[in-house]
Design an enzyme around this catalytic site. Structure first.
Site, PDB file in Angstrom:
ATOM      1  N   LYS A  15      -2.948   5.034  -2.609  1.00 49.67           N
ATOM      2  CA  LYS A  15      -3.976   5.833  -1.947  1.00 49.67           C
ATOM      3  C   LYS A  15      -4.362   6.965  -2.889  1.00 49.67           C
ATOM      4  CE  LYS A  15      -4.055   3.864   2.160  1.00 49.67           C
ATOM      5  NZ  LYS A  15      -5.291   3.222   2.658  1.00 49.67           N
ATOM      6  N   GLY A  63      -3.963  -3.937   6.123  1.00 48.05           N
ATOM      7  CA  GLY A  63      -2.920  -3.570   7.087  1.00 48.05           C
ATOM      8  C   GLY A  63      -3.243  -2.244   7.731  1.00 48.05           C
ATOM      9  N   ASP A  71      -7.153   2.962  -3.255  1.00 43.71           N
ATOM     10  CA  ASP A  71      -7.888   2.983  -1.978  1.00 43.71           C
ATOM     11  C   ASP A  71      -8.174   4.439  -1.629  1.00 43.71           C
ATOM     12  OD1 ASP A  71      -8.948   2.673   0.550  1.00 43.71           O
ATOM     13  OD2 ASP A  71      -7.172   1.716   1.425  1.00 43.71           O
ATOM     14  N   GLU A 119     -10.974   0.385  -3.584  1.00 40.35           N
ATOM     15  CA  GLU A 119     -11.271   0.125  -2.173  1.00 40.35           C
ATOM     16  C   GLU A 119     -11.952   1.332  -1.526  1.00 40.35           C
ATOM     17  OE1 GLU A 119      -7.753  -1.181  -0.099  1.00 40.35           O
ATOM     18  OE2 GLU A 119      -8.695  -1.118   1.861  1.00 40.35           O
ATOM     19  N   ASP A 159     -13.623  -1.911   2.914  1.00 43.82           N
ATOM     20  CA  ASP A 159     -12.714  -1.977   4.062  1.00 43.82           C
ATOM     21  C   ASP A 159     -13.476  -1.417   5.270  1.00 43.82           C
ATOM     22  OD1 ASP A 159     -10.784  -1.393   6.011  1.00 43.82           O
ATOM     23  OD2 ASP A 159      -9.385  -0.405   4.685  1.00 43.82           O
ATOM     24  N   LYS A 179      -1.075  -1.108  -4.524  1.00 44.17           N
ATOM     25  CA  LYS A 179      -2.248  -0.296  -4.179  1.00 44.17           C
ATOM     26  C   LYS A 179      -1.752   1.118  -3.928  1.00 44.17           C
ATOM     27  CE  LYS A 179      -4.592   0.052   0.312  1.00 44.17           C
ATOM     28  NZ  LYS A 179      -5.294  -0.738   1.350  1.00 44.17           N
ATOM     29  N   LYS A 200      -9.634  -6.965   8.101  1.00 49.18           N
ATOM     30  CA  LYS A 200      -8.633  -6.495   9.056  1.00 49.18           C
ATOM     31  C   LYS A 200      -9.024  -7.026  10.426  1.00 49.18           C
ATOM     32  CE  LYS A 200      -7.283  -2.225   6.738  1.00 49.18           C
ATOM     33  NZ  LYS A 200      -7.496  -0.761   6.668  1.00 49.18           N
ATOM     34  N   SER A 235       0.869  -1.171   0.000  1.00 45.59           N
ATOM     35  CA  SER A 235       0.000   0.000   0.000  1.00 45.59           C
ATOM     36  C   SER A 235       0.908   1.224   0.000  1.00 45.59           C
ATOM     37  CB  SER A 235      -0.876  -0.026   1.254  1.00 45.59           C
ATOM     38  OG  SER A 235      -1.619   1.176   1.353  1.00 45.59           O
TER      39      SER A 235
END
Ligand code: OSB
Ligand code: MG
Length: 368
Positions: free
Chosen positions: A163, A290, A188, A213, A238, A161, A262, A135
């Site tokens: 952000k 994570g 995400d 996400e 998520d 991934k 998670k 990530s």
């Protein structure tokens, strides 16, 4: 089994580089470690509560208070047959899953150590190697992002991934897709958009992402179903999935095609496993999310990721991506193929470095 004592510790651990998401920048992690004494056997857990109530409403402060004042009294002096029974014993407390998850996971570690088996096996895990992705936080420039992705791919990671947030979404994704046409890529948003942005988010369909996400509200399952109907890209939830019932609702109304599990967000291994099993039965693949964990939380994530429906690469990556020095031994490492071998020792299979943990500790409380 009986829980005899809990030791709570807050450690401060600086990230090697700031991590930016749509809700803020993290530079120093304040991490709540939970040490449990179960009939003389010590287990370790980590609450994934953040420094601030931005990802979820929990924080290190609330998790500490809930464990000490509400969860401990529910377990004190009570016999239970297995760590698998603990989740139900904590049901009186609504929510506060990160507090529950840190405590419950520590009891699982203790049970696995008491039985002298790897935690992954005790959980019913079947994989002996797990697949890993990274990530990557929001970067100051597209060049910085391209450079970072190049290094992570060279290290072997199987999925990237990034952000995103409004204004830093389409262009970085386009640039990455042009430069790396064949990689498994996803974004995400950490709830940075609303349904009014549906047409804008639809532009991301052009980059054949493996998933998008949590684009919408942290607790808004319904709007994700409306958005999913308009997108080709699979939505992965998520933040929205706090428990089994949320997972069931999301799947039944078509709010997502993939779920990120998670441990902290759902309240520990027992809850995570139930959601995993539901997703498996419904044909929804899962992967392990994570929360910038230290080695203790990371080790629990690895054990959980051995369940058979963890078929997509998780945000479970090497210790050295986050920390100059981790608090476990050995550190978590990734192979050149972007996989991790699951440890075969008892419990979480990594040893907490007690001296290092003590030196990082800012606050400690023994509850008995
Ligand atoms: O949404 O997955 C998330 C970190 C903090 C809070 C939320 C998230 C994340 C990450 C980092 O994406 C995952 C990692 O630990 O590498
Ligand atoms: Mg996320």
């Amino acid at each position: 089994m009986r829980l005899r004592k809990i030791t709570l510790r807050e450690i401060h651990l600086p990230l090697i580089a700031p991590f930016e998401t749509s809700f803020g920048v993290s530079e120093l992690r304040r991490i709540l470690l939970v040490e449990t004494d179960v009939d003389g056997v010590i287990g370790w857990g980590e609450s994934t509560a953040g420094e601030d109530p931005y990802y979820s409403y929990e924080t290190v402060e609330t998790a500490w208070l809930i464990i000490r004042d509400y969860l401990w009294p529910l377990l004190r002096g009570k016999d239970f047959a297995a760590a698998a029974d603990v989740w139900e014993m904590l049901a009186l407390v609504r929510g506060h899953n990160m507090a529950k998850g840190g405590l419950e996971a520590a009891i699982w570690d203790a049970e696995a150590k008491q039985k002298n088996v790897p935690l992954a096996k005790l959980l019913g895990g079947t994989l002996d190697e797990i697949i890993c992705g990274v990530s990557i936080g929001i970067q100051p420039s597209i060049d910085a992002l391209l450079g970072k992705v190049e290094r992570e791919l060279a290290a072997g990671y199987q999925r990237i991934k990034i952000k995103i947030k409004p204004g830093k979404d389409i262009e970085p994704t386009r640039a990455l897709r042009e430069r790396f046409p064949r990689i498994r890529l996803m974004v995400d948003a950490n709830s940075a958009y609303t349904l009014k942005d549906a047409a804008h988010l639809k532009e991301l369909d052009a980059f054949y992402l493996i998933m998008m996400e949590q684009p919408l509200g942290w607790d808004d399952i319904y709007s994700h179903a409306e958005l999913q109907r308009q997108l080709d890209t699979p939505i992965c939830l998520d933040e929205c999935i706090h428990d089994y019932e949320h997972a069931r609702a999301a799947i039944e109304i078509g709010a997502c095609r993939i779920i990120n599990i998670k441990l902290g967000r759902v309240g520990g291994h027992t809850a995570a496993r139930r959601i995993h099993d539901l997703c498996k039965a419904k044909g929804i693949p899962v992967w392990c999310g994570g929360m910038l964990e230290s080695g203790i939380g990371r080790a629990h994530n690895i054990a959980m990721s051995t369940l058979p429906n963890f078929t997509l690469p998780g945000d479970v990556s090497a210790s050295k991506r986050y920390w100059a020095e981790d608090i476990i031994e050995p550190e978590v490492e990734v192979t050149q193929q972007g996989t991790m071998r699951v440890p075969t020792g008892p419990g979480i299979g990594y040893a907490p470095r007690i001296d290092r943990i003590e030196s990082l500790t800012r606050r400690r409380e023994v509850i008995e």
